[in-house]
Design an enzyme around this catalytic site. Structure first.
Site, PDB file in Angstrom:
ATOM      1  N   CYS A  68      32.153  13.569 -39.599  1.00 52.17           N
ATOM      2  CA  CYS A  68      33.454  13.092 -40.068  1.00 52.17           C
ATOM      3  C   CYS A  68      34.125  14.018 -41.062  1.00 52.17           C
ATOM      4  O   CYS A  68      35.313  13.895 -41.320  1.00 52.17           O
ATOM      5  CB  CYS A  68      33.303  11.725 -40.732  1.00 52.17           C
ATOM      6  SG  CYS A  68      32.440  10.541 -39.706  1.00 52.17           S
TER       7      CYS A  68
ATOM      8  N   HIS B 135      41.033   7.239 -37.426  1.00 53.17           N
ATOM      9  CA  HIS B 135      40.161   8.334 -37.880  1.00 53.17           C
ATOM     10  C   HIS B 135      39.777   9.193 -36.684  1.00 53.17           C
ATOM     11  O   HIS B 135      38.768   8.941 -36.020  1.00 53.17           O
ATOM     12  CB  HIS B 135      38.941   7.685 -38.534  1.00 53.17           C
ATOM     13  CG  HIS B 135      37.829   8.599 -38.971  1.00 53.17           C
ATOM     14  ND1 HIS B 135      37.976   9.929 -39.250  1.00 53.17           N
ATOM     15  CD2 HIS B 135      36.517   8.307 -39.216  1.00 53.17           C
ATOM     16  CE1 HIS B 135      36.808  10.430 -39.620  1.00 53.17           C
ATOM     17  NE2 HIS B 135      35.899   9.481 -39.615  1.00 53.17           N
TER      18      HIS B 135
ATOM     19  N   CYS C 102      33.117  10.750 -46.558  1.00 55.93           N
ATOM     20  CA  CYS C 102      31.722  10.396 -46.301  1.00 55.93           C
ATOM     21  C   CYS C 102      31.383  10.928 -44.919  1.00 55.93           C
ATOM     22  O   CYS C 102      32.265  11.046 -44.063  1.00 55.93           O
ATOM     23  CB  CYS C 102      31.538   8.891 -46.344  1.00 55.93           C
ATOM     24  SG  CYS C 102      32.729   7.996 -45.333  1.00 55.93           S
TER      25      CYS C 102
END
Lengths: 717, 405
Positions: free
Chosen positions: B91, B358, B388
């Site tokens: 991510c 996202h 994160c």
């Protein structure tokens, strides 16, 4: 060289290997047997006159069992060895590579091999079957096929992991390997582990017919284009199985069989490799697993010690053989009903006596329910019920060899009943009480013949819990003890022998676990940390949860009775005040009232009672989790050592087996005594003393034992 | 060490990550190429000046495989000399791309790069790239790695964020994102994605649900409860964090980041290249960092990265004006705000991934762009963007701009 295998060559070129070990009742793959098998197979492969090989068993079972003694020996050699690096593992690899090698010879030797399976094939025996090019099995409902290795803390070491996945695919094979359970012939055929189910007794001729068709002598997985059925570990639909299986194996040695992680890894890695590479992987994981003392504990306590006790290793020598035929059970509550059913199930005639006829007849209902649950066939059910005789008449005890009292836990009541029972009995009988908390010697005071009386502490549910704690009173003689042990054997129980004392052995040590949890609560340790500490050490329930299950009011009562009996000799415990408060101030009795240390919700979940932190403040600084884990394990071992120092338990095997069977003490440690060897005697003593200096002297090992441990270095030689 | 400046940044709007999504028909390399062309055209840039394009992408297989970075550069019609590479730090990739670029610029070896990312989650499904993290027993069992959703619920339990708290946060994200769009906050940075003829396909983030309320969210069942309870994942969390009784499952599709398609690019360069091209710097990268963190709970990565960054720069929380903390799951920004005692008014001021989605490989760059825009709009000095990252990591970047008088 063992003559477990005999070879018979017929004119049609088919050689039959018959496995019928004259030295054992079941065909077991000992080291000798593996060697002999390999020699036999090699000679047939080299024999030009042989066109096909048929393997069959000469016994009613094909093959079952693990040579655990040999495996434990190998562990001991490994553990004591000074070798370094990979070389250290040679003694362990020697326990699996010979079989792997023999089976590769079998399947790559160039001659087609068929196996005729009549009767169960489990473990190594089943692995032999999988190496044949074709498997025929007789359709028998008793026949079980599978890999019990993980139940012994092991990884299958004869190619079971690699052949099972190549035959059945990972999705079907992995659960079987991981659970260690067996399947029936239908299921085995369904998933591809056997080729054909035939009428019972016909497997050999079916196999022979197949061999005559000049079939291929190459396994599918040795062909160039072979693809694992269903795909390898990363195939769509398969990887998810690993993703969902791995988490349940994460908590490490304390939670689950040490073999399971090795099985999953061998399957994962082998699925993307050739057979030989997969076998190498399996061998490495087999060795790594056996190298862990946990595997030794599974086998030693779970098989070796248990078998020794079941075969009555502790029976007083010289006492004549004895067989109960008629049993009397007085008091048909849940325990009495369970005891009666268990005896009837083993072929004994049982009179079930209660002051109330309707209550006595509840024993019938109990048996019916238990038999339905166990799916026992109608004919057998009728037989068993025919052996149960409910009555209110104590005179029905006439002719009983074994009489067991299972009435309400009250000294006066039990003494009264036991005297009446004694009066009704005659001959060479054994009289027993199923009391859990009263002293045998105290009850014996009411009797004329205390030498014929002892405690037989059964565990609930009686028909499924195999432990029987036999408690000898001051007056109990060897003959009586031998009777009780013979009775245990007759009804399929595993006996441990204990000398009379408060709490005997099992209750005393389990209470030490529970009360260490209560002590921590009063010290301000967070309840969640206490409970998780118990479970991380391998116990199935945290100490507070276990108290809820055994009822807080009952636990309080037992403590109060002990206090009344011992007077000034009674040792107060911080946990006593906790129980008092829970029962008398907060009216919380435990699971049975849906409110104890936990709240029990309608949806079957439970959560810790919020009131705990209000009544026992949680300290701002919490101890390290390892201290909590260790206190809860060491409390049990230390209490066990006290039991041994006092002569309550005199054989460490009984302490270990009693713990595992009695309160599911984790097999990974092997029992509270094996725990010491597993951790290492020196490390155990050091840690115990450290814990004692921080948390209290109750965690210090008794001096006499500590001295012995220091000089011997270990408990079991 | 040379200064590294942000000269420009663009992103596509985020399309819904399923076949009905507006961007589903557009190949991933085209999404990325459109951002590259936009950067070129807006700045009248000679692409021969661009040294490298670094694109984050989480599932670099099939259409996104074989170095989508270079593929997108070719597709965008950049000069031959513009290289391209794809990176994957899960991510964090879009922000790590910025970090890798910044390092090469600061060292004086390269002058002008584009750093960003692309993810078409509707065309290449998350998880389809395989990998060993949860599947290989020697990784998963030995290191106790579990599916992230359960870790996120674990984080919520550890931080004491109950269902109401996480749902309230989600409502805030939605309303801020909606308000930001309405007020034109994204007008400068969001390009319209066009079809092959140049007709508009999507101009606005389509994942946002402006009507979201606590009531509407309360109907959603926790997504990871069955996984956690039935398959032992909860036990793994509790074994690692034994002071909690059990994992409380609070996350669902409405308070976790949306699955979407999108691409982003940030133009980074030396001071000198700015003079050469006439581009004005919008912000300076003053610090960047990455760190590993506990891999079972996963989401303490931002905490670790922020601490590392503050320690190295000697700055403290009060020196930071605005924060972008990726909303992978609502508990993550809540946890960061609690641990560093941040003013919620300074965190994710224009909403976040819960509302807008996202697009994994690109999000890091999108967050940084949003942060730069917000600093400019509010005339503030300094901001930190942090994400994160799976398997326990955190990546952060600190930017500063010249405040106008």
């Amino acid at each position: 060289m063992t003559n477990a295998f005999s070879i018979n060559k017929s004119a049609d070129g088919i050689a039959t290997i018959t496995w019928d070990d004259p030295d054992q009742s079941t065909n077991l793959l000992t080291a000798d047997a593996v060697d002999a098998f390999h020699v036999a197979v090699s000679s047939l492969m080299a024999d030009d006159g042989v066109t096909g090989i048929l393997i069959e068993s000469g016994k009613s079972l094909f093959s079952a069992g693990h040579d655990v003694d040999r495996l434990i020996d190998a562990y001991n050699v490994f553990s004591d060895s000074n070798a370094e690096g990979a070389e250290r593992y040679e003694p362990l690899l020697d326990q699996c590579r010979p079989l792997q090698s023999a089976l590769r010879t079998l399947e790559t030797g160039g001659k087609p091999v068929a196996v005729a399976i009549e009767g169960s094939a489990l473990g190594g025996g089943f692995e032999v079957c999988l190496a044949a090019h074709r498997r025929y099995v007789g359709d028998n409902s008793e026949t079980k096929l599978g890999f019990p290795d993980v139940t012994l803390g092991l990884v299958p070491g004869g190619g079971g992991t690699q052949r099972a996945i190549r035959l059945a695919g990972i999705k079907a094979a992995l659960p079987l390997l991981l659970e260690g359970r067996s399947v029936n012939v239908t299921k085995a055929a369904e998933i591809g582990l056997v080729d054909e189910v035939v009428s019972p007794g016909e497997a050999a001729s079916a196999a022979r017919a197949w061999l005559k068709t000049e079939p291929s002598a190459t396994q599918a997985w040795d062909e160039k284009k072979f693809k694992l059925p269903g795909g390898d570990a990363h195939a769509p639909g398969v990887s998810m199985l690993f993703d969902l299986t791995n988490p349940s194996l994460c908590a490490g040695r304390s939670k689950t069989s040490p073999g399971k992680a090795g099985v999953v890894a061998a399957v994962y890695e082998g699925s993307m490799a050739t057979m030989d590479q997969g076998l190498a992987s399996e061998a490495q994981y087999f060795a790594k697993t056996l190298a862990d003392p946990s595997a030794r504990n599974f086998m030693r306590t779970g098989v070796t010690f248990k078998d020794e006790l079941r075969k009555l290793a502790r029976r007083p020598s010289g006492a004549p053989d004895w067989q109960p035929r008629k049993v009397g059970v007085v008091g048909v509550g849940m325990m009495g009903a369970g005891i009666a059913y268990t005896c009837a199930r083993s072929g004994l005639d049982v009179v079930m006596i209660d002051q109330d006829q309707a209550q006595a007849e509840k024993g019938i209902a109990y048996a019916e329910k238990a038999m339905a649950r166990a799916k026992i066939d109608d004919a057998t059910q009728a037989e068993i019920l025919g052996r149960l005789h409910p009555t209110t008449d104590l005179a029905a005890l006439d002719g009983a060899d074994l009489a067991i009292e299972a009435v309400f836990e009250s000294v006066e009541l039990k003494r009264d009943i036991l005297k009446k029972m004694e009066d009704a009995l005659s001959g060479d009988y054994c009289l027993a009480s199923n009391t859990t908390s009263l002293l045998i010697s105290e009850l014996a005071e009411a009797l004329d013949a205390p030498e014929r009386f002892l405690g037989m502490h059964f565990f609930s549910p009686v028909d499924r819990m195999e432990l029987l704690e036999i408690i000898s009173g001051e007056g109990t003689d060897d003959n009586c003890l031998a009777h009780a042990m013979d009775a245990a054997k007759a009804i399929g129980k595993t006996p441990i022998t204990v000398r009379d004392s408060r709490g005997f052995y099992t209750s005393r040590v389990v209470t030490s676990y529970e009360f260490e949890g209560l002590r921590m609560l009063t010290e301000g340790v967070a309840p969640a940390l206490i409970e998780n500490g118990g479970k991380l050490g391998g116990m199935p329930f945290g100490p507070l949860n276990l108290l809820d299950l055994t009822a807080l009011d009952l636990n309080l009562l037992i403590r109060r009775e002990a206090k009344a009996a011992l007077g000034s000799a009674f040792q107060e415990h911080p946990g006593d005040a906790v129980l008092e408060a829970m029962v008398e101030t907060h009216d919380r009795m435990g699971r049975k009232t849906s409110a104890g240390f936990y709240d029990y919700h309608p949806d079957r979940t439970k959560t810790l009672w919020r009131g705990l932190s209000e009544n026992w403040a949680v300290a701002s600084e919490q101890p390290p989790i390892q201290d909590v884990i260790d206190r809860l394990l060491y409390a049990q071992s230390i209490e066990t050592l006290h039991c041994m120092a006092e002569g309550v338990v005199t054989d460490p095997r009984e302490a270990d087996v009693g713990a595992v069977l009695g309160w599911s003490y984790p097999l990974t440690w092997g029992g509270p005594v094996s725990f010491i060897d597993t951790v290492g005697a020196a490390a155990f003593l050091q840690r115990a003393n450290d814990l004692a200096s921080t948390y209290g002297n109750h965690l210090a090992p008794p001096d006499v034992i500590a001295d012995r441990l220091r000089s011997k270095g270990r408990v079991y030689v | 060490m040379l200064d590294c400046f942000i000269y420009d940044h663009v992103r596509t709007p985020r399309g819904r990550g399923r076949s009905a999504g507006a961007l589903h028909a557009i190949p991933a390399s085209e999404l990325a190429a459109q951002t590259l062309r936009a950067l070129r055209d807006r700045n009248d840039l000679d692409t021969a000046l661009i040294d490298d394009v670094i694109l984050g992408c989480l599932t670099p297989i099939n259409e996104q495989g074989s170095n989508i970075g270079r593929v997108s550069v070719l597709r965008a019609g950049y000069a031959d000399s513009a290289a391209g590479v794809q990176i994957n730090r899960y991510c964090g990739s879009g922000l790590d791309a910025v970090n890798f670029a910044a390092g090469q610029i600061a060292s004086g070896q390269l002058d002008l790069l584009v750093a960003g990312g692309v993810e078409s989650m509707s065309r290449v499904w998350m998880g389809s790239e395989g990998g060993a993290l949860y599947t290989d027993p020697r990784v998963a069992i030995d290191r106790s790695t579990v599916s992230q959703g359960v870790s996120a619920d674990g984080l919520a339990t550890l931080g004491g964020f109950d269902r109401t708290a996480v749902d309230e946060y989600a409502v805030v994200s939605q309303s801020r994102a909606h308000a930001a769009w309405e007020a034109g906050h994204f007008d400068r940075s969001v390009i319209t994605v066009t079809d092959h003829l140049g007709a508009p396909v999507l101009a606005r983030d389509e994942h946002i649900r402006p009507g979201t309320t606590l009531e509407s969210l309360s109907a959603l069942k926790p997504s990871f409860e069955e996984l956690g309870r039935k398959y032992g994942l909860d036990d793994v969390i509790v074994s690692r964090y034994p002071h909690i009784e059990r994992v409380e499952h609070v996350h669902h599709a409405g308070n976790a980041s949306g699955i979407v398609d999108g691409a982003a690019g940030i133009l980074l360069g030396t001071e000198e290249i700015g003079h050469r091209t006439g581009m004005k710097p919008r912000a300076r990268i003053t610090a960047f960092t990455t760190s590993g963190s506990e891999p079972t709970i996963v989401f303490t990565g931002p905490e670790v990265a922020i601490k590392k960054m503050l320690k190295r720069t000697g700055l403290c929380v009060s020196d930071i004006d605005l924060w972008e903390v990726n909303e992978a799951f609502a508990a993550v920004p809540l946890d960061v705000m609690a641990k560093f005692d941040l003013d919620p008014e300074c965190v994710n001021v224009d909403g976040g991934a819960i509302a807008m989605g996202h697009p994994i490989g690109a999000t890091g760059a999108m967050l940084l762009g949003t942060l730069v825009d917000a600093l400019e709009r509010k005339n503030l000095k300094r901001g930190i963007a942090v994400l994160c990252i799976g398997a326990g990591m955190g990546t952060a970047v600190m930017v500063e701009r010249e405040m106008s008088a």
